[in-house]
Design an enzyme around this catalytic site. Structure first.
Site, PDB file in Angstrom:
ATOM      1  N   MET A   1     -59.497  38.590  73.368  1.00 45.95           N
ATOM      2  CA  MET A   1     -60.677  39.234  72.786  1.00 45.95           C
ATOM      3  C   MET A   1     -61.967  38.630  73.348  1.00 45.95           C
ATOM      4  SD  MET A   1     -61.762  41.631  71.044  1.00 45.95           S
ATOM      5  CE  MET A   1     -60.948  42.355  69.625  1.00 45.95           C
TER       6      MET A   1
ATOM      7  N   GLU B   1     -51.436  20.690  56.685  1.00 46.34           N
ATOM      8  CA  GLU B   1     -51.999  21.207  55.430  1.00 46.34           C
ATOM      9  C   GLU B   1     -52.689  22.558  55.619  1.00 46.34           C
ATOM     10  OE1 GLU B   1     -52.336  18.090  56.460  1.00 46.34           O
ATOM     11  OE2 GLU B   1     -51.655  16.754  54.857  1.00 46.34           O
TER      12      GLU B   1
ATOM     13  N   LYS C   1     -55.831   9.335  41.726  1.00 44.68           N
ATOM     14  CA  LYS C   1     -54.498   8.761  41.559  1.00 44.68           C
ATOM     15  C   LYS C   1     -54.294   8.167  40.161  1.00 44.68           C
ATOM     16  CE  LYS C   1     -51.397   5.587  44.037  1.00 44.68           C
ATOM     17  NZ  LYS C   1     -50.196   6.380  44.200  1.00 44.68           N
TER      18      LYS C   1
ATOM     19  N   PHE D   1     -59.785   3.836  51.296  1.00 43.78           N
ATOM     20  CA  PHE D   1     -58.828   4.373  52.261  1.00 43.78           C
ATOM     21  C   PHE D   1     -58.482   5.819  51.902  1.00 43.78           C
ATOM     22  CE2 PHE D   1     -54.307   5.000  53.563  1.00 43.78           C
ATOM     23  CZ  PHE D   1     -54.559   5.091  54.924  1.00 43.78           C
ATOM     24  N   GLN D   2     -58.582   6.694  52.867  1.00 44.09           N
ATOM     25  CA  GLN D   2     -58.285   8.123  52.705  1.00 44.09           C
ATOM     26  C   GLN D   2     -59.107   8.778  51.602  1.00 44.09           C
ATOM     27  OE1 GLN D   2     -53.938   8.560  52.705  1.00 44.09           O
ATOM     28  NE2 GLN D   2     -54.109   8.874  54.919  1.00 44.09           N
TER      29      GLN D   2
HETATM   30  C1  LIG Z   1     -59.970  29.097  64.822  1.00 46.87           C
HETATM   31  C2  LIG Z   1     -60.654  30.043  65.728  1.00 46.87           C
HETATM   32  N1  LIG Z   1     -61.230  29.602  66.861  1.00 46.87           N
HETATM   33  C3  LIG Z   1     -61.861  30.466  67.697  1.00 46.87           C
HETATM   34  C4  LIG Z   1     -61.946  31.785  67.396  1.00 46.87           C
HETATM   35  C5  LIG Z   1     -62.685  32.739  68.313  1.00 46.87           C
HETATM   36  N2  LIG Z   1     -61.776  33.754  68.860  1.00 46.87           N
HETATM   37  C6  LIG Z   1     -61.650  34.997  68.368  1.00 46.87           C
HETATM   38  S1  LIG Z   1     -60.526  35.918  69.143  1.00 46.87           S
HETATM   39  C7  LIG Z   1     -60.165  34.672  70.208  1.00 46.87           C
HETATM   40  C8  LIG Z   1     -59.126  34.857  71.281  1.00 46.87           C
HETATM   41  C9  LIG Z   1     -57.783  35.029  70.711  1.00 46.87           C
HETATM   42  O1  LIG Z   1     -56.850  34.936  71.755  1.00 46.87           O
HETATM   43  P1  LIG Z   1     -55.339  35.199  71.504  1.00 46.87           P
HETATM   44  O2  LIG Z   1     -54.877  34.514  70.304  1.00 46.87           O
HETATM   45  O3  LIG Z   1     -54.592  34.918  72.751  1.00 46.87           O
HETATM   46  O4  LIG Z   1     -55.306  36.749  71.154  1.00 46.87           O
HETATM   47  P2  LIG Z   1     -55.686  38.045  71.986  1.00 46.87           P
HETATM   48  O5  LIG Z   1     -57.131  38.331  71.738  1.00 46.87           O
HETATM   49  O6  LIG Z   1     -55.399  37.756  73.416  1.00 46.87           O
HETATM   50  O7  LIG Z   1     -54.805  39.073  71.393  1.00 46.87           O
HETATM   51  C10 LIG Z   1     -60.947  33.554  69.938  1.00 46.87           C
HETATM   52  C11 LIG Z   1     -60.912  32.305  70.718  1.00 46.87           C
HETATM   53  C12 LIG Z   1     -61.353  32.194  66.184  1.00 46.87           C
HETATM   54  N3  LIG Z   1     -61.397  33.472  65.769  1.00 46.87           N
HETATM   55  N4  LIG Z   1     -60.710  31.325  65.386  1.00 46.87           N
END
Ligand SMILES: Cc1ncc(C[n+]2csc(CCOP(=O)(O)OP(=O)(O)O)c2C)c(N)n1
Length: 566
Positions: A480, A51, A163, A113-114
């Site tokens: 990042m 979803e 529902k 439920f749900q």
């Molecule tokens: C759902 C979610 N969880 C955690 C983060 C924190 N976060 C921001 S950038 C990042 C790393 C992203 O890594 P990747 O997708 O490999 O991309 P890159 O930075 O290597 O291009 C994280 C964990 C986020 N933005 N969103």
């Protein structure tokens, strides 16, 4: 008039709203709706695999097309799985309507439920939400939901559908008008304020336009370009605003803020008149608030009155639709051509100073013929992709490099989760955009971490033969976060190495898609060409330099002029 079932009234209402596509996932509470969808041949239903994917897809559909994105999900876990997608759409002001199933009215509150209190849960991440208790209210509520989603500052709306309400009978009549007490967005800006703004701009010596996603949402890109051309005022864009002003246009400063260009940040810092249009002074843009654009008179044009002076004290606000206000400003300027000529002359030294910064401090990276540089991959995608290609991103370095190195010349070509920063957004959003525009090329630029957050949607892409190309900038890390650890946590790389990932090529193949791995810079171009040639979804796994950082970078909480540079 004969009575029809609530579930059919829902379908009829969607028809009245012109809905052609619905993203979603079935379940017990929405079986009546799905039974009606079975016969609704004019509405294409896209069965996603999660979803969260449905809401992001609807969101991508909305961002790319300008229409409202629509989802149907079941109660309980189906509904709670939409929360991240709703919050993502809410933060970026995207019109989405989510229909969630709910247990029958007599069971609500009984831990049935749900059952989940999705109206309570989503109150803070929707523009508005409804629980329909009486089937007679259903058409009016749907009419209101679409109206709220797409008017004023757009946003997501959720309608919770018990529902028994879907099963009940109603005399169907779709209302023609909406009457909502206390909700009347202001579209026209106050003429006195607009005049004051124009006077202030005409007196300025170092003006800068700082424009955001509001330009795209209000379809004001032409007016913005006209305004900048007339006045010769340089334009910086937010992440959400990319495409609102052509990257190829003279006076374009690129993105400002945490990973903004040197020249955009310096221009904003040195400005004496900051003209913010459809942007909300996000903390990633302002950095340290007290030192943001310290010398400028701050003008703020926005449709949302609550965003005025929310983060930065505004000197001259105008509440109104960006397009209307820009049109009014242009009309005023037309009558003052002498003053406009004078302004152009006065700000020439300022534009020269900015040109100097642009020339001496451009965006750059060290190229290599050994290691694939992620920026090079993006530049190559930019060079090889059609002009109307739609680019989505995940979140992290991949997102920021795309914002910096892909040149967006039109609105609605760049779809990215700006406000919430949702990893896992880009791929389902690309699916949504592809459903909206089946003939166009849609590319998700991804990180190896982010792509794994909604990778299951590859099945959706294969099932509907969607032409989505996923370009994975695979640095085997949560890049990042690792960059922050490198710069601010003494290289203590706590849990950011993705030591194990699936073989993306085999995974693509397992899903019935195409995939290939690229580990040499000399193969980048041919791989991208090949991906574009193949019909259907393709994963390209680019093994990129893991030590590459996104620069410039403003450390969190610092003023934006204090950039770390390469
Ligand atoms: C759902 C979610 N969880 C955690 C983060 C924190 N976060 C921001 S950038 C990042 C790393 C992203 O890594 P990747 O997708 O490999 O991309 P890159 O930075 O290597 O291009 C994280 C964990 C986020 N933005 N969103």
């Amino acid at each position: 008039m004969t009575k029809i079932k609530g579930a059919l009234a829902l379908i009829e209402s969607l028809r009245c709203e012109g809905v052609k596509h619905v993203f979603g996932y079935p379940g017990g509470a929405v079986l009546d709706i799905f039974d009606m969808l079975y016969d609704a041949k004019d509405i294409e239903f896209i069965l996603v695999r999660h979803e969260q994917g449905a809401v992001h897809a609807a969101d991508g559909y909305a961002r790319a097309s300008g229409n409202v994105g629509v989802c149907v999900v079941t109660s309980g876990p189906g509904a709670t799985n939409t929360v991240t997608g709703l919050a993502t759409a809410y933060m970026d002001s995207i019109p989405v309507v989510v229909f969630s199933g709910q247990v029958s009215t007599h069971l609500i509150g009984n831990d049935a439920f749900q059952e989940a209190d999705i109206v309570g849960i989503t109150r803070s991440c929707t523009k508005h939400n409804f629980l329909v208790k009486d089937v007679n209210h259903l058409p009016r509520i749907i009419k209101e939901a679409f109206y709220i989603a797409r008017t004023g500052r757009p946003g997501p709306v959720l309608i919770d559908l018990p529902k028994d309400v879907m099963n009940a009978q109603v005399l169907f009549k779709y209302p023609e008008e909406v009457h909502l007490r206390g909700y009347s967005p202001t579209y026209k800006g106050h003429p006195g304020q607009i005049k004051r703004i124009v006077d202030t701009i005409l007196r300025s010596k170092r003006p800068v336009i700082y424009a955001g996603g509001g330009i795209i949402l209000s379809n004001a890109a032409d007016e913005l370009r006209e305004f900048a051309r007339t006045t010769r005022i340089p334009v910086a864009l937010t992440l959400m605003g990319l495409g609102a002003y052509p990257a190829g246009e003279r006076g374009f400063l690129g993105m400002l803020g945490m990973h903004g260009t040197y020249y955009a940040n310096m221009a904003v810092h040195e400005s004496d008149c900051l003209i913010s249009i459809g942007a909300r002074f996000d903390d990633r843009v302002t950095g340290k608030i007290d030192e943001f654009s310290p010398k400028a008179k701050v003008i703020h044009i926005d449709i949302d009155p609550t965003s005025i002076s929310k983060n930065v004290k505004v000197d001259l606000p105008v509440v109104g639709d960006c397009r209307n206000v820009l049109t009014d400003m242009l009309a005023l300027l037309e009558n003052r051509s002498k003053d406009v000529d004078e302004l152009r002359r006065e700000i020439e030294p300022w534009n020269k100073e900015i040109d100097y910064w642009k020339e001496h401090m451009p965006l750059k990276y060290d190229s290599s013929d050994q290691l694939i540089k992620p920026q090079y991959v993006i530049e190559t995608i930019d060079r090889l992709s059609p002009e109307d290609a739609i680019i989505t991103t995940e979140v992290g370095q991949n997102q920021m490099w795309t914002a910096q190195f892909y040149k967006f010349n039109k609105p609605r070509l760049f779809l990215s989760s700006g406000g919430l920063g949702t990893m896992g957004y880009g791929f389902p959003a690309a699916i949504g955009a592809q459903i909206a525009f089946p003939e166009r090329t849609v590319i998700d630029i991804a990180g190896d971490g982010s792509i794994q957050m909604n990778i299951q949607e590859l099945a959706t892409a294969v099932q509907y033969s969607l032409n989505v190309k996923v370009m994975i900038l695979n640095n085997c890390n949560l890049g990042m976060v690792r960059q922050w650890q490198c710069l601010f946590y003494r290289k203590r790389y706590s849990h950011t190495a993705m030591n194990f990932s699936p073989d993306f090529v085999k995974l693509a193949e397992a899903y019935g898609a195409n995939g290939f791995l690229v580990d040499k810079p000399s193969d980048v171009e041919s791989a991208i060409k090949e991906a574009f040639k193949i019909k259907g979804p393709v994963f390209v796994d680019f093994r990129v330099d893991p030590d590459e950082h996104v620069y410039p970078m403003v450390p969190s909480g610092a003023p934006i002029k204090n950039m770390l540079l390469v």
